[in-house]
Structures are given as structure tokens and as C-alpha cells.
Write a protein that holds these residues in place. Sequence first.
Motif, PDB file in Angstrom:
ATOM      1  N   VAL A 220      23.160  13.965  31.068  1.00 26.61           N
ATOM      2  CA  VAL A 220      22.539  12.845  31.781  1.00 26.61           C
ATOM      3  C   VAL A 220      22.201  11.694  30.837  1.00 26.61           C
ATOM      4  CG1 VAL A 220      20.613  12.113  33.252  1.00 26.61           C
ATOM      5  CG2 VAL A 220      21.537  14.436  33.463  1.00 26.61           C
ATOM      6  N   HIS A 221      21.472  11.992  29.765  1.00 23.97           N
ATOM      7  CA  HIS A 221      20.939  10.953  28.885  1.00 23.97           C
ATOM      8  C   HIS A 221      21.895  10.668  27.730  1.00 23.97           C
ATOM      9  CE1 HIS A 221      17.424  12.664  30.947  1.00 23.97           C
ATOM     10  NE2 HIS A 221      16.923  11.439  30.860  1.00 23.97           N
ATOM     11  N   PRO A 222      22.124   9.397  27.420  1.00 23.32           N
ATOM     12  CA  PRO A 222      23.099   9.062  26.378  1.00 23.32           C
ATOM     13  C   PRO A 222      22.647   9.494  24.991  1.00 23.32           C
ATOM     14  CG  PRO A 222      21.909   7.103  27.089  1.00 23.32           C
ATOM     15  CD  PRO A 222      21.529   8.197  28.042  1.00 23.32           C
ATOM     16  N   ASN A 223      23.616   9.965  24.209  1.00 22.53           N
ATOM     17  CA  ASN A 223      23.376  10.198  22.790  1.00 22.53           C
ATOM     18  C   ASN A 223      23.789   8.942  22.025  1.00 22.53           C
ATOM     19  OD1 ASN A 223      26.179  10.261  22.752  1.00 22.53           O
ATOM     20  ND2 ASN A 223      26.310  12.496  22.577  1.00 22.53           N
ATOM     21  N   ASP A 224      23.924   9.050  20.713  1.00 21.53           N
ATOM     22  CA  ASP A 224      24.269   7.869  19.921  1.00 21.53           C
ATOM     23  C   ASP A 224      25.572   7.226  20.398  1.00 21.53           C
ATOM     24  OD1 ASP A 224      22.043   8.499  18.482  1.00 21.53           O
ATOM     25  OD2 ASP A 224      23.100   9.183  16.683  1.00 21.53           O
ATOM     26  N   ALA A 225      26.588   8.059  20.621  1.00 17.67           N
ATOM     27  CA  ALA A 225      27.876   7.523  21.072  1.00 17.67           C
ATOM     28  C   ALA A 225      27.738   6.872  22.445  1.00 17.67           C
ATOM     29  CB  ALA A 225      28.923   8.640  21.117  1.00 17.67           C
ATOM     30  N   GLY A 226      26.952   7.491  23.312  1.00 15.91           N
ATOM     31  CA  GLY A 226      26.743   6.923  24.639  1.00 15.91           C
ATOM     32  C   GLY A 226      26.005   5.599  24.588  1.00 15.91           C
ATOM     33  N   ASN A 227      24.999   5.506  23.731  1.00 14.89           N
ATOM     34  CA  ASN A 227      24.274   4.245  23.590  1.00 14.89           C
ATOM     35  C   ASN A 227      25.191   3.122  23.118  1.00 14.89           C
ATOM     36  OD1 ASN A 227      21.457   4.675  24.314  1.00 14.89           O
ATOM     37  ND2 ASN A 227      21.403   6.123  22.616  1.00 14.89           N
ATOM     38  N   GLU A 228      26.090   3.448  22.206  1.00 16.03           N
ATOM     39  CA  GLU A 228      27.029   2.435  21.731  1.00 16.03           C
ATOM     40  C   GLU A 228      27.926   1.945  22.869  1.00 16.03           C
ATOM     41  OE1 GLU A 228      29.076   4.201  18.472  1.00 16.03           O
ATOM     42  OE2 GLU A 228      27.326   4.178  17.148  1.00 16.03           O
ATOM     43  N   LYS A 229      28.358   2.864  23.724  1.00 12.38           N
ATOM     44  CA  LYS A 229      29.214   2.469  24.842  1.00 12.38           C
ATOM     45  C   LYS A 229      28.452   1.614  25.855  1.00 12.38           C
ATOM     46  CE  LYS A 229      32.612   6.215  24.662  1.00 12.38           C
ATOM     47  NZ  LYS A 229      33.254   7.337  25.384  1.00 12.38           N
ATOM     48  N   ILE A 230      27.214   1.998  26.145  1.00 12.31           N
ATOM     49  CA  ILE A 230      26.420   1.235  27.113  1.00 12.31           C
ATOM     50  C   ILE A 230      26.180  -0.185  26.598  1.00 12.31           C
ATOM     51  CG2 ILE A 230      24.163   1.058  28.231  1.00 12.31           C
ATOM     52  CD1 ILE A 230      24.099   4.132  28.308  1.00 12.31           C
ATOM     53  N   ALA A 231      25.782  -0.305  25.338  1.00 15.33           N
ATOM     54  CA  ALA A 231      25.544  -1.631  24.763  1.00 15.33           C
ATOM     55  C   ALA A 231      26.815  -2.472  24.791  1.00 15.33           C
ATOM     56  CB  ALA A 231      25.021  -1.495  23.334  1.00 15.33           C
ATOM     57  N   ALA A 232      27.944  -1.836  24.462  1.00 19.54           N
ATOM     58  CA  ALA A 232      29.213  -2.568  24.421  1.00 19.54           C
ATOM     59  C   ALA A 232      29.610  -3.084  25.799  1.00 19.54           C
ATOM     60  CB  ALA A 232      30.312  -1.669  23.860  1.00 19.54           C
ATOM     61  N   ARG A 233      29.262  -2.353  26.859  1.00 17.08           N
ATOM     62  CA  ARG A 233      29.595  -2.800  28.213  1.00 17.08           C
ATOM     63  C   ARG A 233      28.671  -3.931  28.676  1.00 17.08           C
ATOM     64  NH1 ARG A 233      33.189   0.230  31.337  1.00 17.08           N
ATOM     65  NH2 ARG A 233      34.719   1.091  29.872  1.00 17.08           N
ATOM     66  N   TRP A 234      27.392  -3.860  28.319  1.00 11.65           N
ATOM     67  CA  TRP A 234      26.473  -4.931  28.711  1.00 11.65           C
ATOM     68  C   TRP A 234      26.769  -6.232  27.970  1.00 11.65           C
ATOM     69  CZ3 TRP A 234      24.362  -4.294  33.057  1.00 11.65           C
ATOM     70  CH2 TRP A 234      23.619  -3.176  33.436  1.00 11.65           C
ATOM     71  N   PHE A 235      27.204  -6.117  26.717  1.00 10.48           N
ATOM     72  CA  PHE A 235      27.253  -7.291  25.837  1.00 10.48           C
ATOM     73  C   PHE A 235      28.060  -8.459  26.401  1.00 10.48           C
ATOM     74  CE2 PHE A 235      29.423  -9.730  22.540  1.00 10.48           C
ATOM     75  CZ  PHE A 235      28.332 -10.335  21.928  1.00 10.48           C
ATOM     76  N   PRO A 236      29.323  -8.294  26.809  1.00 10.22           N
ATOM     77  CA  PRO A 236      30.066  -9.487  27.242  1.00 10.22           C
ATOM     78  C   PRO A 236      29.476 -10.145  28.482  1.00 10.22           C
ATOM     79  CG  PRO A 236      31.342  -7.487  27.645  1.00 10.22           C
ATOM     80  CD  PRO A 236      30.169  -7.090  26.816  1.00 10.22           C
ATOM     81  N   ALA A 237      28.985  -9.336  29.414  1.00  5.38           N
ATOM     82  CA  ALA A 237      28.417  -9.906  30.639  1.00  5.38           C
ATOM     83  C   ALA A 237      27.124 -10.658  30.347  1.00  5.38           C
ATOM     84  CB  ALA A 237      28.170  -8.802  31.661  1.00  5.38           C
ATOM     85  N   LEU A 238      26.260 -10.062  29.522  1.00  6.48           N
ATOM     86  CA  LEU A 238      24.994 -10.720  29.202  1.00  6.48           C
ATOM     87  C   LEU A 238      25.219 -11.926  28.305  1.00  6.48           C
ATOM     88  CD1 LEU A 238      21.961 -10.882  29.386  1.00  6.48           C
ATOM     89  CD2 LEU A 238      21.788  -9.114  27.611  1.00  6.48           C
ATOM     90  N   SER A 239      26.128 -11.810  27.362  1.00  2.00           N
ATOM     91  CA  SER A 239      26.426 -12.933  26.480  1.00  2.00           C
ATOM     92  C   SER A 239      26.909 -14.141  27.280  1.00  2.00           C
ATOM     93  CB  SER A 239      27.481 -12.525  25.450  1.00  2.00           C
ATOM     94  OG  SER A 239      27.772 -13.585  24.564  1.00  2.00           O
ATOM     95  N   ALA A 240      27.713 -13.887  28.301  1.00  2.00           N
ATOM     96  CA  ALA A 240      28.210 -14.987  29.134  1.00  2.00           C
ATOM     97  C   ALA A 240      27.065 -15.681  29.868  1.00  2.00           C
ATOM     98  CB  ALA A 240      29.239 -14.462  30.128  1.00  2.00           C
ATOM     99  N   LEU A 241      26.113 -14.905  30.383  1.00  2.00           N
ATOM    100  CA  LEU A 241      24.972 -15.510  31.068  1.00  2.00           C
ATOM    101  C   LEU A 241      24.092 -16.287  30.097  1.00  2.00           C
ATOM    102  CD1 LEU A 241      23.781 -12.767  33.598  1.00  2.00           C
ATOM    103  CD2 LEU A 241      25.228 -14.755  34.020  1.00  2.00           C
ATOM    104  N   LEU A 242      23.881 -15.739  28.915  1.00  2.00           N
ATOM    105  CA  LEU A 242      23.047 -16.424  27.935  1.00  2.00           C
ATOM    106  C   LEU A 242      23.661 -17.753  27.522  1.00  2.00           C
ATOM    107  CD1 LEU A 242      22.022 -13.385  25.710  1.00  2.00           C
ATOM    108  CD2 LEU A 242      20.553 -14.662  27.277  1.00  2.00           C
TER     109      LEU A 242
END
Length: 362
Positions: A220-242
Motif C-alpha cells: 500500500v505505502h510507497p517505499n523509496d522507489a515508490g516515492n521517486e515514481k510519485i514525485a516524478a509523475r507530479w513534477f511535470p503537471a505541477l511545474s506547468a501550473l507553477l
Amino acid sequence: MRDTRLLRLRTLPLLGLLAALLLPLGLTAPGAAAAPGAADPVRVMPLGDSITGSPGCWRALLWNQLLDAGHTDIDFVGTLPTQGCGVAHDGDNEGHGGELVTNVADQNLLPARLAATLPDIVVMHFGTNDVWSSVSPDRILTAYTKLVGQMRESNPDMRVLVAQIIPMNPSTCAACAQRVVDFNARVPAWAAATSTDRSPVTVVDQWTGFDTATDTYDGVHPNDAGNEKIAARWFPALSALLGQGVPGDPDDPDEPGGATCTASFRAVSTWQGGYQAEVTVRNTSAAPVKGWTVTVVPADGARVGQLWNGTLSTAADGTATVTNANWNGALAPDASAAFGFIATAPATSSVPAATVDCTATS
């Protein structure tokens, strides 16, 4: 989430050392505060459950990725503080472990959290506990709709990034994996129906490419590898809004004016030589107010003395200037705050009165 054990994040040595040096001194992460004289930062609320907040170390990775990309005018906001992760970052968030999005909607928990933080953007990964609890996709999406409505009441220009949530395959829930698939399949159509030109809702696919066997520590809960994937998916969408800045910014010539407010005076009680009064400040605009200043000119030579729920300065002619306290300056549209004061007045003065005027900071 039901299991909120801390996970260990692989840290870069230099960042870990920086965090160790900064945090005991009470300093913030690089870029956590705007430079003096800079425009107000874009306020981003990470919203969800323990995947977002306990400790939600993808937020630390995302924060530093944004800074590295030049987005230094940002402020992660929330009523919850950072919960570790070993990397200097702005850890404020709204990730409440164990919460169901349907409960947050049913109990109207979000408006107070929005009023306390006034985000411009919400990054939402929410619903894992609902899926785990066999809550139907219809109910979850109804809750989503209510929350987005509350976000827009707080800020009509709110921009929302909503996740197709990460996979889930806990040992105690054989049906959870398919429930996530079924729920995620409904999210794009919901977002398309809910999005508006002024307040867009954008779907971010956090499901594809995420493997519960290698990217979580418990299914259920992300480990280090999972956290990296989640951040990588949020980044382009959030960067575009910023990159779009803050909608409604009065400093932007392409945007309409900013927040406005009114002030109203009311005498509470009177006595020979003085009176008690209250002034109510109301946000009369469609934009959130981040602070306010009220000028009070008492009639008949009265002078403001003791004051509460604000900060007072008085000019030689008796004009009083009151600025908000640190806890009552943020006002959502149509929200109000009040301060009170005691005034001394000549014995010959008539019914208490004052001219009041309000200026808002957006």
C-alpha cells in the motif's frame, strides 16, 4: 492509511547534511521563503491520507525537484507539519493518515483547512482508504466533487491536480487491486466534467508503471522507489501550473483586480467618557484575502485605546490604523473577522461613531 510506519528515504549525502545543519537552527529549506520584496509565492496544498503525509516523502523529492527547475517562488501549505524524510524541504501538508475522502466531505473538514492555508493549487492523492473500505466509486467521486466545490469557494481560481491513485495489494484485501483499477477508470471522465476554464482539474496518472511488489513496503505505502515514481509523475503537471503564476494576481496586467474588503463599525456599550466598539472586516471579493488593514477615525474627538484581535498604531490626529493579528488575516471570499477596542471620548460627545475603511492584501 491504516499502517503509518515511517519509511526511510534514500538521501543524497549533501542534502542530508544540509538538513542536519539547518533544522536544529530552525531554518527552512532553500527556497522555502520568498526573497524580500518578491511577489507572493504560489501556495500548493498536498492533500490526501498517509500516502501524502505519513511521512509522504515524495513531497520532499518533489519540492527539491521544483527548486532545481527554478520554481523558487513556491510555498507548500497545510495544517500538518513535516514528518521527517531526512531532506530539507517545505513539509507543510494536508495528508491525514487513515482519513477517508468520503468522511472529509461528509463532515465538512476541508473548509477550515483551506481557510487556514489559502492554497492556489491542490495536489490530491485521496481515496485509498475508501477503496480499501469497499466504498463505491460513485460515493468517492461525489466526495471529490464536494471537495472541489469547497476549494472553489475558498479560491475561485483554484487549480487541482488529482491522481489516479497508486495500485494497492495488501495481504488483507484480495479485492483491493481490482477496486483501484475500477475506481481509476472513472477519474478521467469525472475530471473532464468537473474542470472549468477558470478552475481546471487535471488528472495525473500515478497508477501506470507503479508496482506494489517493488514500489511499496506493504502493498500500500510507497517505499523509496515508490516515492521517486510519485514525485516524478507530479513534477511535470505541477511545474506547468507553477509556470502560469497565481491567477488573479493584481500585479499581472492580464489579470483582474485582487482582493477587496469592507469594514463596519458597531458600538457595543457606552458610558460617560468612553465606549466599547467592534469592527467587522469582510472579504467582499472573489479572491482570498491574506491580510487586511483598517483605518478608524473616531467621531467627536474620541481616541482608540485598548484593542484586541489586531495590532494598533495611532496617529497624532487620533486616526487609528489596525492590522490583522497573525491568526485572523486570512479570509476566504465572504468570510469575516472582527476586532474590538475601548475608546475614550469627551464628556460632550454624542452617540459613538467612527469612519472605517479597509484595505486587503491578496
